[in-house]
Design a protein around this motif. Sequence first.
Motif, PDB file in Angstrom:
ATOM      1  N   GLU A 193      51.298 102.900 -25.772  1.00 55.46           N
ATOM      2  CA  GLU A 193      50.127 103.769 -25.694  1.00 55.46           C
ATOM      3  C   GLU A 193      49.258 103.560 -26.918  1.00 55.46           C
ATOM      4  N   ASP A 194      47.954 103.624 -26.701  1.00 55.58           N
ATOM      5  CA  ASP A 194      46.972 103.469 -27.787  1.00 55.58           C
ATOM      6  C   ASP A 194      47.233 102.202 -28.601  1.00 55.58           C
ATOM      7  N   TYR A 195      47.361 101.107 -27.887  1.00 60.11           N
ATOM      8  CA  TYR A 195      47.666  99.826 -28.523  1.00 60.11           C
ATOM      9  C   TYR A 195      46.364  99.059 -28.772  1.00 60.11           C
ATOM     10  N   PRO A 196      46.012  98.784 -30.047  1.00 63.07           N
ATOM     11  CA  PRO A 196      44.749  98.089 -30.330  1.00 63.07           C
ATOM     12  C   PRO A 196      44.941  96.575 -30.500  1.00 63.07           C
ATOM     13  N   PHE A 197      43.976  95.801 -30.055  1.00 59.32           N
ATOM     14  CA  PHE A 197      43.952  94.365 -30.316  1.00 59.32           C
ATOM     15  C   PHE A 197      42.525  93.872 -30.134  1.00 59.32           C
ATOM     16  N   VAL A 198      42.211  92.773 -30.809  1.00 59.21           N
ATOM     17  CA  VAL A 198      40.864  92.196 -30.722  1.00 59.21           C
ATOM     18  C   VAL A 198      40.865  91.094 -29.678  1.00 59.21           C
ATOM     19  N   LEU A 199      39.989  91.214 -28.721  1.00 61.19           N
ATOM     20  CA  LEU A 199      39.889  90.217 -27.653  1.00 61.19           C
ATOM     21  C   LEU A 199      39.397  88.888 -28.214  1.00 61.19           C
ATOM     22  N   GLY A 200      40.088  87.820 -27.828  1.00 59.92           N
ATOM     23  CA  GLY A 200      39.694  86.484 -28.261  1.00 59.92           C
ATOM     24  C   GLY A 200      40.484  85.968 -29.438  1.00 59.92           C
ATOM     25  N   GLU A 201      41.304  86.817 -30.060  1.00 58.96           N
ATOM     26  CA  GLU A 201      42.102  86.365 -31.201  1.00 58.96           C
ATOM     27  C   GLU A 201      43.386  85.674 -30.772  1.00 58.96           C
ATOM     28  N   GLY A 202      43.743  85.801 -29.494  1.00 58.50           N
ATOM     29  CA  GLY A 202      44.956  85.153 -29.012  1.00 58.50           C
ATOM     30  C   GLY A 202      46.229  85.892 -29.338  1.00 58.50           C
ATOM     31  N   ARG A 203      46.079  87.143 -29.734  1.00 56.64           N
ATOM     32  CA  ARG A 203      47.261  87.938 -30.071  1.00 56.64           C
ATOM     33  C   ARG A 203      48.062  88.319 -28.828  1.00 56.64           C
ATOM     34  N   MET A 204      47.349  88.498 -27.725  1.00 51.28           N
ATOM     35  CA  MET A 204      48.000  88.821 -26.455  1.00 51.28           C
ATOM     36  C   MET A 204      48.017  87.578 -25.569  1.00 51.28           C
ATOM     37  N   LEU A 205      48.875  87.596 -24.536  1.00 53.68           N
ATOM     38  CA  LEU A 205      48.909  86.469 -23.607  1.00 53.68           C
ATOM     39  C   LEU A 205      47.573  86.352 -22.873  1.00 53.68           C
ATOM     40  N   PRO A 206      47.175  85.138 -22.486  1.00 60.51           N
ATOM     41  CA  PRO A 206      45.852  84.930 -21.872  1.00 60.51           C
ATOM     42  C   PRO A 206      45.581  85.825 -20.671  1.00 60.51           C
ATOM     43  N   GLU A 207      46.592  86.028 -19.797  1.00 53.92           N
ATOM     44  CA  GLU A 207      46.368  86.864 -18.608  1.00 53.92           C
ATOM     45  C   GLU A 207      46.049  88.303 -19.003  1.00 53.92           C
ATOM     46  N   PHE A 208      46.674  88.769 -20.080  1.00 49.10           N
ATOM     47  CA  PHE A 208      46.458  90.137 -20.540  1.00 49.10           C
ATOM     48  C   PHE A 208      45.020  90.305 -21.036  1.00 49.10           C
ATOM     49  N   GLU A 209      44.566  89.339 -21.846  1.00 48.12           N
ATOM     50  CA  GLU A 209      43.201  89.416 -22.363  1.00 48.12           C
ATOM     51  C   GLU A 209      42.175  89.287 -21.234  1.00 48.12           C
ATOM     52  N   ALA A 210      42.457  88.361 -20.306  1.00 50.04           N
ATOM     53  CA  ALA A 210      41.515  88.143 -19.202  1.00 50.04           C
ATOM     54  C   ALA A 210      41.364  89.401 -18.357  1.00 50.04           C
ATOM     55  N   ALA A 211      42.459  90.147 -18.175  1.00 53.07           N
ATOM     56  CA  ALA A 211      42.405  91.367 -17.382  1.00 53.07           C
ATOM     57  C   ALA A 211      41.632  92.471 -18.106  1.00 53.07           C
ATOM     58  N   THR A 212      41.640  92.432 -19.437  1.00 56.95           N
ATOM     59  CA  THR A 212      40.964  93.467 -20.219  1.00 56.95           C
ATOM     60  C   THR A 212      39.455  93.246 -20.256  1.00 56.95           C
ATOM     61  N   VAL A 213      39.054  91.975 -20.320  1.00 59.80           N
ATOM     62  CA  VAL A 213      37.622  91.654 -20.360  1.00 59.80           C
ATOM     63  C   VAL A 213      36.938  92.214 -19.108  1.00 59.80           C
ATOM     64  N   GLY A 214      35.825  92.902 -19.322  1.00 62.73           N
ATOM     65  CA  GLY A 214      35.059  93.454 -18.202  1.00 62.73           C
ATOM     66  C   GLY A 214      35.348  94.913 -17.915  1.00 62.73           C
ATOM     67  N   LEU A 215      36.396  95.470 -18.516  1.00 63.12           N
ATOM     68  CA  LEU A 215      36.718  96.876 -18.291  1.00 63.12           C
ATOM     69  C   LEU A 215      35.801  97.786 -19.099  1.00 63.12           C
ATOM     70  N   LYS A 216      35.595  99.018 -18.575  1.00 61.05           N
ATOM     71  CA  LYS A 216      34.920 100.075 -19.309  1.00 61.05           C
ATOM     72  C   LYS A 216      35.952 101.134 -19.686  1.00 61.05           C
ATOM     73  N   VAL A 217      35.631 101.944 -20.672  1.00 58.81           N
ATOM     74  CA  VAL A 217      36.562 102.978 -21.111  1.00 58.81           C
ATOM     75  C   VAL A 217      36.916 103.881 -19.937  1.00 58.81           C
ATOM     76  N   GLY A 218      38.209 104.105 -19.754  1.00 63.24           N
ATOM     77  CA  GLY A 218      38.690 104.944 -18.653  1.00 63.24           C
ATOM     78  C   GLY A 218      39.120 104.152 -17.442  1.00 63.24           C
ATOM     79  N   GLU A 219      38.697 102.882 -17.348  1.00 64.60           N
ATOM     80  CA  GLU A 219      39.062 102.066 -16.197  1.00 64.60           C
ATOM     81  C   GLU A 219      40.461 101.462 -16.375  1.00 64.60           C
ATOM     82  N   SER A 220      41.095 101.211 -15.230  1.00 67.30           N
ATOM     83  CA  SER A 220      42.434 100.607 -15.221  1.00 67.30           C
ATOM     84  C   SER A 220      42.425  99.368 -14.338  1.00 67.30           C
TER      85      SER A 220
END
Length: 446
Positions: A193-220
């Motif tokens: 919960e409340d896990y922060p990361f910067v998109l594009g830094e490669g800290r998360m697996l590519p599929e995870f970052e790709a799924a996050t891109v395009g979301l708005k706050v509150g969206e799942s």
Amino acid sequence: MATAVETLGKLERRITISFPLTEVRSEVEKRLKVQAKTAKAPGFRPGKVPLKMVAAQYGYQIETEVLNDKVGRAFNDAANENQLRVAGYPNIQPKEDSPEGVLTFDATFEVYPEVVVGDLTTVEIETVKAEVSEAEIDKTIEILRKQRVHFHTKGEAGEHGDGGEPVAANGDRATVDFVGSIDGVEFPGGKAEDYPFVLGEGRMLPEFEAATVGLKVGESKTFPLAFPEDYHGKDVAGKTASFTITLKKLEWAHLPEVDAEFAKSLGVADGDVAKMREDIKVNLEREVAGRVKARNKEAVMDALVKTATLDVPKTLIAQDSERLAEMTRQDMEQRGMNVKDVPFPQELFAEKAERRVRLGLILSQLVGENKLQAQPEQVKAQVEDFAQSYEDPREVLKYYYSDRRRLAEVEALVLEENVVNYVLGLSKTSSKVVAFDELMGSNAQA
């Protein structure tokens, strides 16, 4: 007494050492009497303990010391008499078939090899060089800006702007809740919960970052994620999980302007941006010079390994393997890793140790033949060069010159540089320009 030297192999030798048992007993008795003068035991005043009690308490230890002393002295005498350069330590074992009243030991050991360095004038060595351009300075400034980044809520107006549309994009810092499951079952480490990361830094697996891109706050979003076969989590490596993420917070990155305040943050007291750029250039040039020197030194060492002929003593390889294993253990402990019960097989370090020993023998030969020893003025110049990048150079000089071991490390560096310059002066050299990024590796990546 010692027998003639036996040749067991290219470098392996053996000497048999023997001496009368009476000599050992006589020396043991003499040392026991000395020990008795200060020995203590309940019920006796110091120095008044019966010799039999002293012998019972200290006899084994003293006998071992006497044997070690006599065998060691006899071995050293035999080695000196035969003008042997012993590599490492001898393996000394008692002989079972010794004549009555005589103690006999076999000392098996290796000698230093003959080192034949080939004709260096025929050796071809490719050296490298690199330059620091304005582009490298600009890239370094960008890295420094990113290190001082500030994040602001995306989409909300502020003194630096609003960051654009409140939709997750590369460069944004996303704070998410996520939960993962495999075959409908949650797995350890797959929920946060409340896990922060910067998109594009490669800290998360590519599929995870790709799924996050395009979301708005509150969206799942729910999506599949395939863990790599070599993933560090063995329980999920090679498996496909189903993840659901919810974007809780979205912030955009505000990089500081390259202005007087930015220059001051880098230690330029008056905020002069031009001076800041010059300081960065000087530091980059120092780093580039160091890496160029290291690359060229490695090229010389590779050439020496190829052109020199010698047999490397196994004893020295084993000793250096042990030293490398211990250095690795200490390094890991300093990094906070618990490796107390982790085995460090010396075989893992044997190849590196063999090269280190081989080069050490080659360098020793070249230094001795060509008088390439480090001179005091060279050592001082090297220490002063180290000191340039510190606020108080005098403290650096004191640091090295107050400890002989530290100074010896500098002397070793100078000696290696003398060898490198000597070899480059004789060999056929060519030079190529390498790109800054190639030379600096990952450190050059913005």
